[in-house]
Design an enzyme around this catalytic site. Structure first.
Site: not given
Length: 436
Positions: A212, A314, A381
Protein backbone atom coordinates in the site's frame (compact mmCIF):
# COMPACT_ATOMS: atom_id res chain seq x y z
CA UNK A 1 -4.64 -31.91 5.66
CA UNK A 2 -1.53 -30.64 3.87
CA UNK A 3 0.93 -28.34 5.61
CA UNK A 4 0.05 -25.41 3.35
CA UNK A 5 -3.60 -25.84 4.37
CA UNK A 6 -2.69 -24.82 7.90
CA UNK A 7 -3.21 -21.14 7.30
CA UNK A 8 -5.80 -18.66 8.36
CA UNK A 9 -7.82 -17.93 5.20
CA UNK A 10 -10.44 -15.78 6.85
CA UNK A 11 -8.96 -12.68 8.46
CA UNK A 12 -11.21 -10.37 10.40
CA UNK A 13 -10.34 -6.94 11.67
CA UNK A 14 -11.85 -3.59 12.62
CA UNK A 15 -10.23 -0.19 12.35
CA UNK A 16 -11.37 3.33 13.14
CA UNK A 17 -10.42 5.84 10.46
CA UNK A 18 -11.20 9.01 8.59
CA UNK A 19 -14.40 9.97 10.45
CA UNK A 20 -14.77 13.33 12.22
CA UNK A 21 -16.12 11.76 15.40
CA UNK A 22 -13.10 9.45 15.54
CA UNK A 23 -10.24 11.77 14.73
CA UNK A 24 -11.52 15.32 14.79
CA UNK A 25 -11.28 15.88 11.03
CA UNK A 26 -13.26 18.72 9.58
CA UNK A 27 -15.03 18.32 6.21
CA UNK A 28 -12.45 18.33 3.41
CA UNK A 29 -9.73 16.81 5.59
CA UNK A 30 -8.85 13.15 5.35
CA UNK A 31 -6.94 10.83 7.66
CA UNK A 32 -6.08 7.72 5.71
CA UNK A 33 -5.25 4.84 8.03
CA UNK A 34 -5.41 1.15 7.23
CA UNK A 35 -4.85 -2.27 8.75
CA UNK A 36 -1.36 -3.60 8.06
CA UNK A 37 -2.60 -6.37 5.81
CA UNK A 38 -5.70 -4.81 4.34
CA UNK A 39 -7.64 -2.01 2.74
CA UNK A 40 -9.21 1.04 4.30
CA UNK A 41 -12.45 0.44 6.15
CA UNK A 42 -14.68 2.92 7.91
CA UNK A 43 -15.72 3.42 11.52
CA UNK A 44 -16.61 0.17 13.26
CA UNK A 45 -16.69 -1.65 9.93
CA UNK A 46 -15.34 -5.17 9.77
CA UNK A 47 -13.84 -6.72 6.65
CA UNK A 48 -13.29 -10.36 5.79
CA UNK A 49 -11.87 -12.18 2.82
CA UNK A 50 -14.56 -13.90 0.83
CA UNK A 51 -13.78 -16.96 -1.24
CA UNK A 52 -15.51 -20.10 -2.41
CA UNK A 53 -13.26 -22.11 -0.04
CA UNK A 54 -14.95 -21.49 3.31
CA UNK A 55 -15.06 -25.02 4.61
CA UNK A 56 -13.34 -26.41 7.70
CA UNK A 57 -9.98 -26.49 5.93
CA UNK A 58 -10.04 -22.74 5.29
CA UNK A 59 -10.38 -22.04 9.00
CA UNK A 60 -7.26 -23.89 10.08
CA UNK A 61 -4.95 -21.73 12.16
CA UNK A 62 -1.21 -21.89 12.57
CA UNK A 63 1.09 -20.06 14.97
CA UNK A 64 3.12 -17.43 13.11
CA UNK A 65 6.58 -16.27 14.08
CA UNK A 66 6.45 -13.23 16.39
CA UNK A 67 9.33 -10.77 15.91
CA UNK A 68 10.31 -8.03 18.36
CA UNK A 69 10.59 -4.31 17.67
CA UNK A 70 14.05 -2.72 17.40
CA UNK A 71 14.22 1.04 17.88
CA UNK A 72 16.88 2.93 15.90
CA UNK A 73 18.65 4.86 18.65
CA UNK A 74 21.11 6.56 16.30
CA UNK A 75 18.20 8.10 14.40
CA UNK A 76 17.58 10.85 16.96
CA UNK A 77 20.91 12.56 16.23
CA UNK A 78 19.93 12.70 12.56
CA UNK A 79 16.47 14.12 13.24
CA UNK A 80 15.00 10.90 11.85
CA UNK A 81 11.95 10.67 14.08
CA UNK A 82 8.26 9.80 13.91
CA UNK A 83 5.56 12.47 13.72
CA UNK A 84 5.61 12.92 17.50
CA UNK A 85 9.41 12.92 17.79
CA UNK A 86 9.79 9.34 19.02
CA UNK A 87 12.35 6.93 17.58
CA UNK A 88 11.54 4.94 14.43
CA UNK A 89 11.98 1.19 14.38
CA UNK A 90 11.85 -2.11 12.55
CA UNK A 91 11.41 -5.83 13.16
CA UNK A 92 14.29 -8.08 12.02
CA UNK A 93 14.44 -11.86 11.85
CA UNK A 94 17.87 -13.17 10.89
CA UNK A 95 18.41 -15.40 7.90
CA UNK A 96 20.36 -18.63 7.90
CA UNK A 97 21.85 -21.26 5.61
CA UNK A 98 21.55 -20.35 1.94
CA UNK A 99 19.72 -17.14 2.90
CA UNK A 100 22.25 -15.83 5.43
CA UNK A 101 23.49 -13.15 2.99
CA UNK A 102 20.13 -12.32 1.43
CA UNK A 103 17.92 -9.46 2.66
CA UNK A 104 14.23 -8.71 2.22
CA UNK A 105 13.05 -5.29 3.39
CA UNK A 106 9.29 -4.78 3.75
CA UNK A 107 8.11 -1.17 4.13
CA UNK A 108 4.96 -0.98 6.21
CA UNK A 109 1.86 0.65 4.74
CA UNK A 110 -0.82 2.69 6.44
CA UNK A 111 -2.20 5.56 4.35
CA UNK A 112 -1.17 9.21 4.64
CA UNK A 113 -2.05 12.39 6.52
CA UNK A 114 -2.57 15.56 4.51
CA UNK A 115 -3.32 18.28 7.07
CA UNK A 116 -2.13 19.47 10.46
CA UNK A 117 -5.28 18.15 12.08
CA UNK A 118 -5.07 14.67 10.58
CA UNK A 119 -1.33 14.41 11.29
CA UNK A 120 -1.89 15.47 14.91
CA UNK A 121 -4.43 12.66 15.19
CA UNK A 122 -2.04 10.23 13.52
CA UNK A 123 0.75 10.87 16.01
CA UNK A 124 -1.47 9.37 18.72
CA UNK A 125 -1.45 6.03 16.86
CA UNK A 126 1.14 3.45 15.82
CA UNK A 127 1.22 5.18 12.44
CA UNK A 128 2.80 8.28 13.95
CA UNK A 129 4.56 7.21 17.12
CA UNK A 130 6.68 4.27 18.21
CA UNK A 131 5.11 4.73 21.63
CA UNK A 132 2.00 3.00 20.26
CA UNK A 133 3.65 0.41 18.02
CA UNK A 134 3.19 -3.26 18.75
CA UNK A 135 6.26 -4.64 20.50
CA UNK A 136 6.01 -7.84 18.45
CA UNK A 137 4.59 -8.44 14.99
CA UNK A 138 3.55 -11.68 13.29
CA UNK A 139 5.73 -12.49 10.28
CA UNK A 140 3.42 -14.13 7.73
CA UNK A 141 3.28 -14.37 3.95
CA UNK A 142 6.44 -13.04 2.35
CA UNK A 143 7.90 -12.59 5.86
CA UNK A 144 7.20 -16.15 7.03
CA UNK A 145 10.08 -18.33 8.24
CA UNK A 146 8.49 -21.56 7.01
CA UNK A 147 9.50 -23.01 3.65
CA UNK A 148 6.05 -24.49 3.01
CA UNK A 149 4.50 -21.03 3.44
CA UNK A 150 7.22 -18.89 1.83
CA UNK A 151 9.27 -21.11 -0.49
CA UNK A 152 11.81 -18.59 -1.81
CA UNK A 153 12.44 -16.14 1.04
CA UNK A 154 11.80 -18.10 4.25
CA UNK A 155 15.47 -18.21 5.34
CA UNK A 156 16.46 -14.70 4.24
CA UNK A 157 17.10 -11.86 6.65
CA UNK A 158 13.57 -10.42 6.72
CA UNK A 159 12.81 -6.92 7.96
CA UNK A 160 9.62 -4.95 8.43
CA UNK A 161 10.31 -1.21 8.68
CA UNK A 162 7.58 0.54 10.67
CA UNK A 163 5.75 3.45 9.11
CA UNK A 164 5.32 6.51 11.32
CA UNK A 165 5.63 9.58 9.08
CA UNK A 166 2.45 9.68 6.96
CA UNK A 167 4.12 10.42 3.60
CA UNK A 168 5.47 7.07 2.36
CA UNK A 169 8.94 7.64 3.89
CA UNK A 170 9.47 10.77 1.76
CA UNK A 171 8.76 13.92 3.77
CA UNK A 172 11.30 16.31 5.27
CA UNK A 173 9.72 19.24 7.08
CA UNK A 174 8.23 20.17 10.43
CA UNK A 175 5.50 22.23 12.06
CA UNK A 176 6.73 23.54 15.38
CA UNK A 177 3.38 24.99 16.44
CA UNK A 178 1.71 21.57 16.14
CA UNK A 179 4.82 19.73 17.35
CA UNK A 180 4.91 17.62 14.20
CA UNK A 181 8.04 16.17 12.62
CA UNK A 182 7.70 15.18 8.98
CA UNK A 183 10.89 13.14 8.62
CA UNK A 184 10.04 10.16 6.42
CA UNK A 185 13.09 10.53 4.18
CA UNK A 186 15.41 10.71 7.16
CA UNK A 187 13.73 7.65 8.68
CA UNK A 188 14.37 5.78 5.42
CA UNK A 189 18.04 6.76 5.47
CA UNK A 190 18.47 5.96 9.18
CA UNK A 191 16.81 2.55 8.83
CA UNK A 192 18.92 1.58 5.82
CA UNK A 193 22.12 2.78 7.52
CA UNK A 194 21.32 0.76 10.64
CA UNK A 195 20.58 -2.38 8.63
CA UNK A 196 23.74 -1.98 6.58
CA UNK A 197 25.70 -1.93 9.83
CA UNK A 198 23.99 -5.18 10.88
CA UNK A 199 25.16 -7.13 7.86
CA UNK A 200 23.03 -5.92 4.96
CA UNK A 201 26.10 -4.32 3.34
CA UNK A 202 27.35 -7.88 2.67
CA UNK A 203 24.16 -8.94 0.91
CA UNK A 204 24.48 -11.09 -2.18
CA UNK A 205 20.77 -10.63 -2.90
CA UNK A 206 18.32 -7.95 -1.77
CA UNK A 207 14.63 -7.26 -2.33
CA UNK A 208 12.85 -4.05 -1.30
CA UNK A 209 9.13 -4.55 -0.94
CA UNK A 210 6.16 -2.79 0.57
CA UNK A 211 2.39 -2.87 0.86
CA UNK A 212 0.00 0.00 0.00
CA UNK A 213 1.62 3.28 1.11
CA UNK A 214 4.70 1.12 1.65
CA UNK A 215 4.28 -0.24 -1.88
CA UNK A 216 4.34 3.32 -3.18
CA UNK A 217 7.47 3.94 -1.09
CA UNK A 218 9.10 0.82 -2.55
CA UNK A 219 8.66 2.29 -6.04
CA UNK A 220 9.86 5.77 -5.12
CA UNK A 221 12.88 4.51 -3.14
CA UNK A 222 13.74 1.63 -5.48
CA UNK A 223 16.72 3.18 -7.26
CA UNK A 224 18.01 4.62 -3.96
CA UNK A 225 17.93 1.10 -2.56
CA UNK A 226 19.95 -0.18 -5.51
CA UNK A 227 22.66 2.42 -4.81
CA UNK A 228 23.24 1.01 -1.31
CA UNK A 229 24.90 -2.12 -2.72
CA UNK A 230 27.80 -3.07 -4.99
CA UNK A 231 26.90 -3.75 -8.61
CA UNK A 232 27.54 -7.44 -7.97
CA UNK A 233 24.57 -7.63 -5.59
CA UNK A 234 21.30 -8.74 -7.16
CA UNK A 235 18.82 -6.00 -6.19
CA UNK A 236 15.15 -5.81 -7.15
CA UNK A 237 11.96 -4.16 -5.85
CA UNK A 238 8.39 -5.34 -5.30
CA UNK A 239 5.36 -3.07 -4.92
CA UNK A 240 2.22 -4.68 -3.48
CA UNK A 241 -0.97 -2.61 -3.93
CA UNK A 242 1.09 0.51 -4.51
CA UNK A 243 -0.21 1.35 -7.99
CA UNK A 244 -2.43 4.27 -6.99
CA UNK A 245 -3.92 5.85 -10.11
CA UNK A 246 -4.32 9.53 -10.83
CA UNK A 247 -7.75 9.40 -12.41
CA UNK A 248 -7.78 13.12 -13.15
CA UNK A 249 -5.79 12.53 -16.31
CA UNK A 250 -7.82 9.49 -17.35
CA UNK A 251 -10.33 9.11 -20.15
CA UNK A 252 -13.35 9.00 -17.84
CA UNK A 253 -14.57 10.76 -14.72
CA UNK A 254 -12.07 10.72 -11.83
CA UNK A 255 -14.54 9.32 -9.31
CA UNK A 256 -18.26 8.58 -9.16
CA UNK A 257 -19.10 12.26 -8.55
CA UNK A 258 -16.49 13.78 -10.82
CA UNK A 259 -14.22 14.82 -7.95
CA UNK A 260 -10.46 14.38 -7.69
CA UNK A 261 -10.27 12.81 -4.26
CA UNK A 262 -6.88 11.13 -4.42
CA UNK A 263 -5.11 13.95 -6.21
CA UNK A 264 -6.44 16.39 -3.61
CA UNK A 265 -5.16 14.11 -0.84
CA UNK A 266 -1.73 13.73 -2.42
CA UNK A 267 -1.46 17.46 -3.02
CA UNK A 268 -1.93 18.05 0.71
CA UNK A 269 0.62 15.39 1.66
CA UNK A 270 3.27 16.68 -0.75
CA UNK A 271 2.80 20.31 0.24
CA UNK A 272 2.54 19.81 4.02
CA UNK A 273 5.37 17.33 4.46
CA UNK A 274 7.94 18.75 2.03
CA UNK A 275 7.86 15.65 -0.16
CA UNK A 276 8.71 17.37 -3.45
CA UNK A 277 12.46 17.65 -2.88
CA UNK A 278 12.75 13.90 -2.32
CA UNK A 279 10.82 12.77 -5.39
CA UNK A 280 12.70 11.55 -8.48
CA UNK A 281 14.21 14.54 -10.30
CA UNK A 282 13.56 12.88 -13.64
CA UNK A 283 9.87 13.40 -12.92
CA UNK A 284 9.79 16.72 -11.03
CA UNK A 285 11.90 18.35 -13.74
CA UNK A 286 8.84 18.40 -15.99
CA UNK A 287 5.81 17.56 -13.81
CA UNK A 288 4.19 19.03 -10.72
CA UNK A 289 5.49 17.21 -7.58
CA UNK A 290 1.96 16.01 -6.76
CA UNK A 291 1.87 14.15 -10.08
CA UNK A 292 5.24 12.60 -9.27
CA UNK A 293 3.76 11.08 -6.11
CA UNK A 294 1.61 8.91 -8.41
CA UNK A 295 3.43 5.73 -9.52
CA UNK A 296 2.13 5.92 -13.09
CA UNK A 297 4.50 8.82 -13.78
CA UNK A 298 7.48 6.98 -12.25
CA UNK A 299 7.37 3.25 -12.97
CA UNK A 300 8.62 3.32 -16.54
CA UNK A 301 11.72 5.30 -15.52
CA UNK A 302 12.78 3.17 -12.54
CA UNK A 303 16.12 1.64 -13.52
CA UNK A 304 16.09 -1.20 -10.99
CA UNK A 305 14.01 -4.30 -11.87
CA UNK A 306 10.54 -3.79 -10.40
CA UNK A 307 7.56 -6.12 -9.85
CA UNK A 308 4.02 -4.73 -9.62
CA UNK A 309 1.47 -6.80 -7.72
CA UNK A 310 -1.98 -5.26 -7.78
CA UNK A 311 -5.63 -6.18 -7.74
CA UNK A 312 -7.34 -4.80 -10.85
CA UNK A 313 -10.25 -3.78 -8.62
CA UNK A 314 -8.19 -2.47 -5.72
CA UNK A 315 -10.46 -2.32 -2.67
CA UNK A 316 -8.72 0.67 -1.14
CA UNK A 317 -9.03 2.71 -4.31
CA UNK A 318 -12.70 1.79 -4.69
CA UNK A 319 -13.38 2.67 -1.05
CA UNK A 320 -11.38 5.88 -0.86
CA UNK A 321 -10.67 7.20 -4.34
CA UNK A 322 -13.25 5.99 -6.87
CA UNK A 323 -16.36 5.84 -4.69
CA UNK A 324 -15.66 7.48 -1.33
CA UNK A 325 -18.69 8.48 0.78
CA UNK A 326 -17.86 12.14 0.13
CA UNK A 327 -18.51 11.56 -3.57
CA UNK A 328 -21.60 9.46 -2.98
CA UNK A 329 -23.89 11.41 -0.58
CA UNK A 330 -26.99 9.41 -1.54
CA UNK A 331 -25.25 6.10 -0.86
CA UNK A 332 -25.75 4.65 -4.32
CA UNK A 333 -22.35 2.92 -4.02
CA UNK A 334 -22.73 1.73 -0.42
CA UNK A 335 -23.45 -1.89 -1.26
CA UNK A 336 -20.94 -2.20 -4.10
CA UNK A 337 -18.23 -0.41 -2.12
CA UNK A 338 -18.51 -3.00 0.66
CA UNK A 339 -19.20 -6.14 -1.36
CA UNK A 340 -18.50 -6.68 -5.06
CA UNK A 341 -21.37 -9.19 -5.22
CA UNK A 342 -23.76 -6.26 -4.67
CA UNK A 343 -22.47 -4.16 -7.57
CA UNK A 344 -24.96 -3.34 -10.30
CA UNK A 345 -24.12 -3.90 -13.98
CA UNK A 346 -23.50 -0.16 -14.43
CA UNK A 347 -21.16 -0.10 -11.40
CA UNK A 348 -19.25 -3.09 -12.71
CA UNK A 349 -18.93 -1.27 -16.04
CA UNK A 350 -17.45 1.73 -14.22
CA UNK A 351 -14.99 -0.54 -12.40
CA UNK A 352 -14.06 -2.26 -15.66
CA UNK A 353 -13.03 1.19 -16.85
CA UNK A 354 -10.75 1.48 -13.81
CA UNK A 355 -9.16 -1.87 -14.68
CA UNK A 356 -8.68 -0.73 -18.27
CA UNK A 357 -6.90 2.43 -17.10
CA UNK A 358 -4.64 0.36 -14.86
CA UNK A 359 -3.63 -1.87 -17.75
CA UNK A 360 -2.97 1.16 -19.95
CA UNK A 361 -0.82 2.62 -17.18
CA UNK A 362 1.49 -0.41 -17.03
CA UNK A 363 1.76 -0.97 -20.78
CA UNK A 364 5.10 0.77 -21.25
CA UNK A 365 6.42 -0.58 -17.94
CA UNK A 366 5.66 -4.15 -18.99
CA UNK A 367 7.80 -3.85 -22.12
CA UNK A 368 10.98 -4.19 -20.05
CA UNK A 369 12.01 -7.83 -19.68
CA UNK A 370 13.56 -6.98 -16.31
CA UNK A 371 10.20 -6.03 -14.81
CA UNK A 372 7.48 -8.30 -13.50
CA UNK A 373 3.75 -7.98 -13.08
CA UNK A 374 0.85 -9.83 -11.47
CA UNK A 375 -2.49 -8.08 -11.87
CA UNK A 376 -5.36 -10.28 -10.78
CA UNK A 377 -9.05 -9.49 -11.15
CA UNK A 378 -9.82 -9.47 -7.45
CA UNK A 379 -11.38 -6.99 -5.04
CA UNK A 380 -8.41 -6.96 -2.69
CA UNK A 381 -5.63 -4.80 -1.30
CA UNK A 382 -2.20 -6.04 -0.16
CA UNK A 383 -1.60 -9.70 -0.92
CA UNK A 384 2.04 -10.39 0.04
CA UNK A 385 1.85 -10.20 3.83
CA UNK A 386 -1.31 -12.29 4.20
CA UNK A 387 -0.66 -16.01 4.21
CA UNK A 388 -3.94 -16.90 2.52
CA UNK A 389 -3.19 -14.70 -0.48
CA UNK A 390 0.61 -15.13 -0.63
CA UNK A 391 0.94 -18.94 -0.58
CA UNK A 392 -1.62 -21.48 0.56
CA UNK A 393 -3.56 -24.34 -0.99
CA UNK A 394 -6.22 -22.01 -2.35
CA UNK A 395 -4.27 -18.81 -2.89
CA UNK A 396 -5.23 -16.47 -5.74
CA UNK A 397 -3.56 -17.58 -8.95
CA UNK A 398 -3.23 -16.65 -12.59
CA UNK A 399 -2.83 -19.61 -14.92
CA UNK A 400 -2.48 -21.82 -11.83
CA UNK A 401 0.52 -19.89 -10.51
CA UNK A 402 0.23 -18.38 -7.00
CA UNK A 403 1.59 -14.94 -6.19
CA UNK A 404 4.57 -16.29 -4.22
CA UNK A 405 5.65 -18.47 -7.12
CA UNK A 406 5.25 -15.64 -9.64
CA UNK A 407 7.39 -13.31 -7.52
CA UNK A 408 10.01 -16.00 -6.95
CA UNK A 409 10.17 -16.90 -10.64
CA UNK A 410 10.68 -13.23 -11.48
CA UNK A 411 13.30 -12.55 -8.81
CA UNK A 412 15.41 -15.60 -9.64
CA UNK A 413 14.85 -15.42 -13.38
CA UNK A 414 13.27 -18.86 -13.58
CA UNK A 415 10.58 -17.79 -16.03
CA UNK A 416 8.75 -14.79 -17.44
CA UNK A 417 6.55 -13.08 -14.88
CA UNK A 418 4.08 -10.77 -16.57
CA UNK A 419 0.66 -12.15 -15.68
CA UNK A 420 -2.58 -10.26 -16.29
CA UNK A 421 -5.91 -11.80 -15.33
CA UNK A 422 -9.02 -11.86 -17.45
CA UNK A 423 -11.71 -9.36 -16.39
CA UNK A 424 -14.09 -9.89 -13.46
CA UNK A 425 -15.82 -12.22 -12.76
CA UNK A 426 -13.73 -14.88 -14.48
CA UNK A 427 -11.23 -15.53 -11.64
CA UNK A 428 -12.66 -17.94 -9.08
CA UNK A 429 -9.44 -18.07 -7.03
CA UNK A 430 -9.85 -14.54 -5.62
CA UNK A 431 -10.08 -13.83 -1.91
CA UNK A 432 -12.25 -10.77 -2.23
CA UNK A 433 -12.55 -8.24 0.57
CA UNK A 434 -16.05 -7.85 1.95
CA UNK A 435 -16.87 -5.07 4.43
CA UNK A 436 -19.67 -5.75 6.92
Amino acid sequence: MSRRSKVLMIWVWAVVVGIPAANGCFPGEQAYEEAEEAALVYTNATAVYSSKFHGNESKAVYSPLMVGLTLIHAAAAEGAVCLDGTLPGYHLHRGYGSGANSWLIQLEGGGWCNSIRTCVYRKTTRRGSSRYMEKHLAFTGILSNRAELNPDFFNWNRVKVRYCDGASFLGDSENKAARLQFRGQRIWVAAMRDLLSKGMRNAHQALLSGCSAGGLAAILHCDEFRELFPRTTKVKCLSDAGLFLDSQVSLTLPDVAGFHTLRNLYSGVVRLQGVGKNLPRLCTSHLNPTLCFFPQHIIATVKTPLFLLNAAYDSWQIQSSLAPPSADPRGYWNGCRKNNAKCTPSQIKFLQGFRYRMLRTVRRFSMSKANGMFINSCFAHCQTERQDTWFADYSPAIRNKAIALAVGDWYFGRSSARAVDCAYPCDRSCHNLVFI
